[in-house]
Design an enzyme around this catalytic site. Sequence first.
Site, mmCIF file in Angstrom:
data_model
loop_
_atom_site.group_PDB
_atom_site.id
_atom_site.type_symbol
_atom_site.label_atom_id
_atom_site.label_comp_id
_atom_site.label_asym_id
_atom_site.label_seq_id
_atom_site.Cartn_x
_atom_site.Cartn_y
_atom_site.Cartn_z
ATOM 1 N N SER A 122 0.833 -1.199 0.000
ATOM 2 C CA SER A 122 0.000 0.000 0.000
ATOM 3 C C SER A 122 0.875 1.259 0.000
ATOM 4 O O SER A 122 1.716 1.428 -0.883
ATOM 5 C CB SER A 122 -0.958 -0.052 1.197
ATOM 6 O OG SER A 122 -1.992 0.908 1.083
ATOM 7 N N ASP A 180 -9.914 -4.686 -4.692
ATOM 8 C CA ASP A 180 -9.459 -3.589 -3.847
ATOM 9 C C ASP A 180 -10.468 -2.446 -3.919
ATOM 10 O O ASP A 180 -11.247 -2.344 -4.868
ATOM 11 C CB ASP A 180 -8.077 -3.121 -4.300
ATOM 12 C CG ASP A 180 -7.320 -2.389 -3.203
ATOM 13 O OD1 ASP A 180 -7.926 -2.088 -2.159
ATOM 14 O OD2 ASP A 180 -6.122 -2.129 -3.396
ATOM 15 N N HIS A 212 -7.803 -5.435 -0.404
ATOM 16 C CA HIS A 212 -6.591 -4.685 -0.070
ATOM 17 C C HIS A 212 -5.844 -5.451 1.025
ATOM 18 O O HIS A 212 -5.908 -5.113 2.210
ATOM 19 C CB HIS A 212 -6.987 -3.281 0.416
ATOM 20 C CG HIS A 212 -5.859 -2.297 0.419
ATOM 21 N ND1 HIS A 212 -5.292 -1.796 -0.738
ATOM 22 C CD2 HIS A 212 -5.174 -1.709 1.437
ATOM 23 C CE1 HIS A 212 -4.344 -0.943 -0.435
ATOM 24 N NE2 HIS A 212 -4.235 -0.881 0.878
#
Length: 236
Positions: A122, A180, A212
């Site tokens: 991320s 996601d 995610h």
Amino acid sequence: MAAVRKLHKCAVSPTGKHSASLIFLHGSGDTGRGLRAWVRDVTVPDLSFSHIRVIYPTAPARPYTPMRGAPSTVWFDRYKISRDCPEHTESIDDMCNTLGSIIQDEVNAGIPKHRIVIGGFSMGGAMALHLVCRYHPDVAGVFALSSFLNKDSVAFQAVEERLRAELSLPDMFQCHGTKDDLVLHQWGEDTSVMLREAGMPTTFHSFPGLNHQLSEPEMELLRSWILKKIPPIPSS
């Protein structure tokens, strides 16, 4: 010049002689220990190696604008979570300087930069791309998991400048889940395309149904890629 602050970090030592290093950066709000625990939970076998030291730094807590200024362990600030807004380059550059000290520690320990891989999950992946594309393009490779860069990122400009100067660039490995949040998968894929068009060798993997998060298949691919970039040194 102000002294570079030292980050808290945890590390997984190699089972044999240390001849390469991996720096793995966590996502926003997490810690190095948190990412280390997550990797251990989803990766069979664990993400450990006979020759690679795996380092999990923790970002210092800072006021984070998307959380209305509340403190969070983030690598840099964002004006908002959008690929269309300007980057908060001041906080990005400050953290690149700080993370550079970890790279230097590994070099001081005898690990050449072409035996170092840097990446993250991320926000950690975006941080790794800035760190490598703009400051340390001579490492072995960079990876980004569930990550994206802003549309007008200075990282793209840095890659284009190296291409024009006929300088080499490391390989980039990227993964993203198709489930996601909303458009993040598309942002991630667009990042891969833009880096490739700028001149960087890239590989992008989509994982159907993945949110995610990390997954075992993703980590297996990552392990294989890491071993190609920094394989064991044959004994003489």
